[in-house]
Design a protein around this motif. Structure first.
Motif, PDB file in Angstrom:
ATOM      1  N   PRO A 140       0.641  -1.294  -0.043  1.00  0.00           N
ATOM      2  CA  PRO A 140       0.021   0.054  -0.032  1.00  0.00           C
ATOM      3  C   PRO A 140       0.792   1.349  -0.056  1.00  0.00           C
ATOM      4  O   PRO A 140       1.738   1.358   0.774  1.00  0.00           O
ATOM      5  CB  PRO A 140      -0.719  -0.213   1.231  1.00  0.00           C
ATOM      6  CG  PRO A 140      -0.909  -1.518   1.513  1.00  0.00           C
ATOM      7  CD  PRO A 140       0.391  -2.214   0.880  1.00  0.00           C
ATOM      8  N   GLY A 141       0.547   2.170  -0.846  1.00  0.00           N
ATOM      9  CA  GLY A 141       1.248   3.563  -0.966  1.00  0.00           C
ATOM     10  C   GLY A 141       2.263   3.434  -2.041  1.00  0.00           C
ATOM     11  O   GLY A 141       3.005   4.487  -2.177  1.00  0.00           O
ATOM     12  N   ALA A 142       2.506   2.547  -3.085  1.00  0.00           N
ATOM     13  CA  ALA A 142       3.426   2.288  -3.921  1.00  0.00           C
ATOM     14  C   ALA A 142       3.020   3.315  -5.087  1.00  0.00           C
ATOM     15  O   ALA A 142       3.971   3.673  -5.685  1.00  0.00           O
ATOM     16  CB  ALA A 142       3.347   0.827  -4.582  1.00  0.00           C
ATOM     17  N   ALA A 143       1.821   3.691  -5.202  1.00  0.00           N
ATOM     18  CA  ALA A 143       1.410   4.517  -6.321  1.00  0.00           C
ATOM     19  C   ALA A 143       1.026   5.816  -5.650  1.00  0.00           C
ATOM     20  O   ALA A 143       0.562   6.736  -6.366  1.00  0.00           O
ATOM     21  CB  ALA A 143       0.262   3.951  -6.875  1.00  0.00           C
ATOM     22  N   THR A 144       1.078   6.126  -4.295  1.00  0.00           N
ATOM     23  CA  THR A 144       0.939   7.627  -3.559  1.00  0.00           C
ATOM     24  C   THR A 144       2.001   8.094  -2.895  1.00  0.00           C
ATOM     25  O   THR A 144       2.073   9.169  -2.769  1.00  0.00           O
ATOM     26  CB  THR A 144      -0.345   7.362  -2.838  1.00  0.00           C
ATOM     27  OG1 THR A 144      -0.392   6.452  -1.965  1.00  0.00           O
ATOM     28  CG2 THR A 144      -1.813   6.993  -3.778  1.00  0.00           C
ATOM     29  N   ASN A 145       2.642   7.217  -1.948  1.00  0.00           N
ATOM     30  CA  ASN A 145       3.667   7.724  -1.439  1.00  0.00           C
ATOM     31  C   ASN A 145       4.934   8.243  -1.979  1.00  0.00           C
ATOM     32  O   ASN A 145       4.977   7.709  -2.954  1.00  0.00           O
ATOM     33  CB  ASN A 145       3.880   6.646   0.071  1.00  0.00           C
ATOM     34  CG  ASN A 145       2.812   6.538   0.663  1.00  0.00           C
ATOM     35  OD1 ASN A 145       1.707   7.276   0.737  1.00  0.00           O
ATOM     36  ND2 ASN A 145       2.665   5.518   1.464  1.00  0.00           N
ATOM     37  N   ASN A 146       5.777   9.075  -1.168  1.00  0.00           N
ATOM     38  CA  ASN A 146       7.124   9.462  -1.808  1.00  0.00           C
ATOM     39  C   ASN A 146       7.929   8.513  -2.231  1.00  0.00           C
ATOM     40  O   ASN A 146       8.725   8.421  -3.055  1.00  0.00           O
ATOM     41  CB  ASN A 146       7.588  10.547  -0.938  1.00  0.00           C
ATOM     42  CG  ASN A 146       6.711  11.838  -0.814  1.00  0.00           C
ATOM     43  OD1 ASN A 146       6.222  12.255  -1.873  1.00  0.00           O
ATOM     44  ND2 ASN A 146       7.009  12.649   0.066  1.00  0.00           N
ATOM     45  N   LYS A 147       7.880   7.367  -1.175  1.00  0.00           N
ATOM     46  CA  LYS A 147       9.064   6.231  -1.513  1.00  0.00           C
ATOM     47  C   LYS A 147       8.250   5.123  -2.179  1.00  0.00           C
ATOM     48  O   LYS A 147       8.850   3.928  -2.326  1.00  0.00           O
ATOM     49  CB  LYS A 147       9.308   5.584  -0.020  1.00  0.00           C
ATOM     50  CG  LYS A 147      10.572   6.443   0.553  1.00  0.00           C
ATOM     51  CD  LYS A 147      11.816   6.471  -0.249  1.00  0.00           C
ATOM     52  CE  LYS A 147      12.854   7.185  -0.014  1.00  0.00           C
ATOM     53  NZ  LYS A 147      14.289   6.969  -0.626  1.00  0.00           N
ATOM     54  N   GLY A 148       7.015   5.463  -2.721  1.00  0.00           N
ATOM     55  CA  GLY A 148       6.589   4.179  -3.648  1.00  0.00           C
ATOM     56  C   GLY A 148       7.026   4.368  -5.054  1.00  0.00           C
ATOM     57  O   GLY A 148       7.099   5.654  -5.420  1.00  0.00           O
ATOM     58  N   PHE A 149       7.433   3.102  -5.604  1.00  0.00           N
ATOM     59  CA  PHE A 149       8.124   3.193  -6.810  1.00  0.00           C
ATOM     60  C   PHE A 149       7.214   3.977  -7.904  1.00  0.00           C
ATOM     61  O   PHE A 149       7.754   4.577  -9.175  1.00  0.00           O
ATOM     62  CB  PHE A 149       8.701   1.878  -7.175  1.00  0.00           C
ATOM     63  CG  PHE A 149       9.358   1.853  -8.454  1.00  0.00           C
ATOM     64  CD1 PHE A 149      10.269   2.332  -8.706  1.00  0.00           C
ATOM     65  CD2 PHE A 149       8.799   0.994  -9.504  1.00  0.00           C
ATOM     66  CE1 PHE A 149      11.027   2.241 -10.042  1.00  0.00           C
ATOM     67  CE2 PHE A 149       9.392   0.854 -10.913  1.00  0.00           C
ATOM     68  CZ  PHE A 149      10.527   1.540 -11.052  1.00  0.00           C
ATOM     69  N   HIS A 150       6.121   3.421  -8.109  1.00  0.00           N
ATOM     70  CA  HIS A 150       5.136   3.939  -9.092  1.00  0.00           C
ATOM     71  C   HIS A 150       4.732   5.386  -8.836  1.00  0.00           C
ATOM     72  O   HIS A 150       4.465   6.115  -9.956  1.00  0.00           O
ATOM     73  CB  HIS A 150       3.723   3.035  -8.959  1.00  0.00           C
ATOM     74  CG  HIS A 150       3.983   1.576  -9.778  1.00  0.00           C
ATOM     75  ND1 HIS A 150       3.279   0.679  -9.757  1.00  0.00           N
ATOM     76  CD2 HIS A 150       5.303   1.228 -10.448  1.00  0.00           C
ATOM     77  CE1 HIS A 150       3.679  -0.252 -10.356  1.00  0.00           C
ATOM     78  NE2 HIS A 150       4.760  -0.351 -10.696  1.00  0.00           N
ATOM     79  N   THR A 151       5.099   6.049  -7.496  1.00  0.00           N
ATOM     80  CA  THR A 151       4.752   7.462  -7.678  1.00  0.00           C
ATOM     81  C   THR A 151       6.019   7.941  -8.287  1.00  0.00           C
ATOM     82  O   THR A 151       5.903   8.829  -8.967  1.00  0.00           O
ATOM     83  CB  THR A 151       4.674   7.802  -5.876  1.00  0.00           C
ATOM     84  OG1 THR A 151       3.808   7.124  -5.414  1.00  0.00           O
ATOM     85  CG2 THR A 151       4.526   9.359  -5.977  1.00  0.00           C
ATOM     86  N   TYR A 152       6.958   7.711  -8.023  1.00  0.00           N
ATOM     87  CA  TYR A 152       8.546   7.958  -8.545  1.00  0.00           C
ATOM     88  C   TYR A 152       8.317   7.843 -10.144  1.00  0.00           C
ATOM     89  O   TYR A 152       8.641   8.663 -10.926  1.00  0.00           O
ATOM     90  CB  TYR A 152       9.576   7.389  -7.963  1.00  0.00           C
ATOM     91  CG  TYR A 152      10.974   7.813  -8.333  1.00  0.00           C
ATOM     92  CD1 TYR A 152      11.409   9.038  -8.062  1.00  0.00           C
ATOM     93  CD2 TYR A 152      11.627   7.172  -9.402  1.00  0.00           C
ATOM     94  CE1 TYR A 152      12.620   9.413  -8.475  1.00  0.00           C
ATOM     95  CE2 TYR A 152      13.007   7.496  -9.926  1.00  0.00           C
ATOM     96  CZ  TYR A 152      13.411   8.788  -9.361  1.00  0.00           C
ATOM     97  OH  TYR A 152      14.666   9.444  -9.890  1.00  0.00           O
ATOM     98  N   LEU A 153       8.105   6.896 -10.703  1.00  0.00           N
ATOM     99  CA  LEU A 153       8.052   6.248 -12.032  1.00  0.00           C
ATOM    100  C   LEU A 153       7.050   7.263 -12.764  1.00  0.00           C
ATOM    101  O   LEU A 153       7.166   7.756 -13.780  1.00  0.00           O
ATOM    102  CB  LEU A 153       7.632   4.798 -12.090  1.00  0.00           C
ATOM    103  CG  LEU A 153       7.773   4.287 -13.627  1.00  0.00           C
ATOM    104  CD1 LEU A 153       9.037   4.442 -14.452  1.00  0.00           C
ATOM    105  CD2 LEU A 153       7.214   2.785 -13.850  1.00  0.00           C
TER     106      LEU A 153
END
Length: 674
Positions: A139-152
């Protein structure tokens, strides 16, 4: 927006030394050829895995890669055991920024960890690059700063929209839901357009939302705005009803009736006719302001009088007691009559409800008959009959001659008549319910009045049996009760005014909602959207013709509802041959890619096909596909094909076509130089 693959490295540490494969990629058409079971699909799956998109492959938590990356493989008949393995992927965006991604497959590191170097660490490993760690599949991979999909997503220039789930929650449109339009893997990808769509996120109309996002359609934003406005509208209506209930609760202790309080939201407050309260005095409704005023005058008059002793008041008290007994008898008669009236009204309400239910059933039955007749049924279906169900003889249930009877109504006429009857009985139900509500409040008021009279009788009796020099209890009681009623009704009136003041903000917000609602386009699709869909349709049909689509000759439409290919309103894939089904996937996904050359979209300019020549599609069709996608280089796009086609066939097809060709003999994953 652009995503380009630069280089892929699979690195495997074994008991026999390092193994792996490294593949460079260029712009335009890149064809990777290797024999079946040699590792090309493993490479495509590893690209998916490196980008954290493996839910496209499987919802399971295990790494969805073959044993060559996770456990063991054979090399020249010798069994080799995998000790550690990693996937490295170097990518670039439209700003020519480059990232190198590393994700562990087997080893000490958690597979949810993704390490990223800001630079071409595979193409130029001698330089030092800044490294950051992220996580996926949590959870959070697409929303949090340390989520890779947020970064990608930030790296790609994507602003992932929020979408609704079937549970009513808002979640991002996850990347795993977008990439089935960009990557078609071999196992399940060719069963249909977006066949690798993960369903575990339970996103409403997820396929439609993904196409809208990738094609950059405004429809999604419009539908979201409409949906949010509908929610705001529903919430405000609920708040309004709740506030109305609060007002009704306030007047309940005085058995008051509220008038002119709108039960549904209005835009202007206060309304022309102000909400008001009525209370009962001697079984007659009276405005609360007037009732309080009259009570205050009466109390003032009583207070000016001296409270008599029992001896002084005895003659009057005896006369008053008799009057109270007579009044009690009258009120009890009125009470019983009102109670019977309420029962009659409730009985009528029940009859109306039953009649409405019967009308609903008749309406449903008639509409069902209308529907099957519309579909072509010639069966003699009628909602009612005048024939005996046993012997089928005609039953005469009227006294007029048969010749004098009019022709029975048609089904359409029946439906119209029943709907009009339903409307009438619905109004009757509403009116009867209001009458019952008013009379029940009147009943409560009358009960309170009867109780007061009984209390007064008891007080009069107590007074008459008290000491002759004692003050009259009944005179005191009258003053006290009157004072209490004034205080209670005054308090209720004050609270009611505060309660109705809250409608100011609600009415103002309701007006704001309606104004925004009016500004929204009537149709979900904007003019720009319609232009895009029409162009997508043209590109799609152009390619079908070029690829030799033969199931039928008519032009295919792109549905404005699903954005998928349809023929005369039906899903195209249901009526085509297996090879034509593959051609539709080629044409549709490449049309989305080509659409981004003419319109502003969110397409990253990347398309990957694993074994695109499925179902024995003809060599000519395959050549036309290769020729078409090779134009991607002119637009700084990239199309990658992984194939096990016969070497001579694929090399012959690639003649005179701009491309990059990578041929692998034997197993792709081989022992690496130390």
């Amino acid at each position: 927006m652009n995503l380009r693959l630069n280089r892929l490295l699979l690195h495997i540490v074994t008991n026999k030394g390092p193994y792996g494969v490294e593949i460079p990629f260029e712009d335009g058409l890149v064809v990777i050829r290797a024999d079946n079971t040699s590792g090309k699909s493993t490479c495509i799956q590893s690209i998916i895995y490196a980008l954290g998109l493996e839910k496209m492959l499987s919802p399971k938590k295990e790494v969805p890669l073959p044993p060559v990356m996770t456990s063991f493989f054979e090399d020249n008949g010798e069994e080799i055991y995998v000790l550690e393995s990693d996937v490295f992927l170097e990518i670039s965006n439209e700003k020519d920024e480059t990232l190198t991604i590393k994700r562990a497959v087997k080893g000490e590191l958690d597979t949810r960890l993704v390490s990223v170097w800001k630079g071409p660490a595979l193409s130029n490993p001698m330089e030092k690059y800044q490294k950051q760690d992220f996580y996926v599949r949590d959870p959070g991979a697409a929303t949090n700063n340390k989520g890779f999909h947020t970064y990608l997503a930030s790296f790609l220039g994507w602003d992932l929209p929020m979408v609704r789930t079937y549970d009513g929650k808002e979640v991002p449109l996850y990347m795993e839901c977008i990439f089935p339009l960009l990557i078609v893997e071999q196992k399940r990808g060719w069963s249909g357009i977006q066949s690798n769509m993960p369903t575990i996120y339970r996103i409403k109309e997820v396929e439609k939302r993904s196409i809208e996002f990738l094609a950059g359609l405004e429809a999604y934003e419009t539908s979201i705005k409409k949906q949010k406005l509908m929610e705001e509208e529903t919430n405000l209506k609920n708040e309004w009803k709740s506030q109305v209930s609060n007002c009704e609760s306030l007047v309940a202790p005085i058995n008051g009736i509220i008038h002119s309080l709108p039960v549904n939201p209005v835009t202007d407050w206060p309304p022309v006719v102000l909400p008001s309260i009525e209370v009962y005095r001697d079984e007659k409704p009276l405005p609360i302001n007037r009732a309080i005023k009259e009570d205050k005058i009466h109390l003032s008059q009583l207070n000016e009088e001296e409270i008599p002793t029992v001896q002084q008041a005895a003659p009057c008290l005896i006369d008053e007691l008799e009057k109270a007994r007579n009044l009690l008898e009258e009120k009890e008669v009125s009470l019983r009559a009102l109670f019977e009236e309420i029962n009659v009204e409730k009985s009528q309400l029940q009859s109306i409800t039953i009649r409405l239910s019967a009308l609903e059933e008749d309406l449903r039955r008639n509409k069902d008959i209308q529907k099957i007749r519309k579909y072509g049924s010639e069966e003699d279906l009628v909602p009612t009959t005048d024939a005996c169900p046993v012997c089928h003889q005609k039953i005469v249930d009227y006294i007029l001659t048969e010749d004098s009877l009019e022709k029975p109504m048609s089904i359409d006429e029946n439906i119209k008549f029943i709907e009009s009857q339903k409307e009438i009985f619905t109004k009757m139900k509403e009116n009867t319910s209001k009458v019952v509500n008013i009379k029940e409040k009147q009943l409560l008021s009358l009960k309170d009045e009867v109780n007061d009279i009984r209390s007064n009788i008891r007080a009069l009796k107590q007074t008459l049996t008290s000491s002759e020099r004692s003050p009259s209890i009944s005179f005191l009681r009258e003053r006290i009760l009157l004072d209490q009623r004034i205080r209670l009704e005054s308090s209720v009136l004050e609270q009611f005014e505060l309660c109705t003041d809250k409608f100011y903000n609600l009415a103002s917000y309701w007006k704001f909602i309606l104004e925004r609602k009016k500004l929204l386009p009537k149709d979900t699709l904007s003019k720009s959207d319609l232009n895009k869909i029409k162009r997508l349709e043209n590109l799609f049909n152009e390619q079908l013709e070029a690829y030799g689509f033969s199931s039928f000759r008519k032009d295919i439409e792109i549905s404005p509802d699903t954005y998928k290919p349809t023929l005369e309103g039906f899903n195209l894939t249901f009526d085509v041959s297996a090879s034509d089904h593959i051609r539709t996937i080629w044409a549709y996904l490449n049309s989305l890619l080509e659409l981004s050359r003419e319109f502003e979209t969110n397409h990253p300019g990347l398309l990957i096909f694993d074994e695109p020549r499925q179902q024995d599609a003809s060599e000519i069709s395959y050549y036309e596909l290769l020729k078409r996608v090779s134009k991607s280089k002119e637009h700084n796009q990239q199309v990658i094909f992984a194939t096990s086609e016969n070497r001579e066939l694929i090399e012959r097809a690639l003649q005179n076509i701009e491309h990059t060709y990578r041929n692998f003999e034997g197993k792709m994953i081989k022992k690496l130089a130390r």
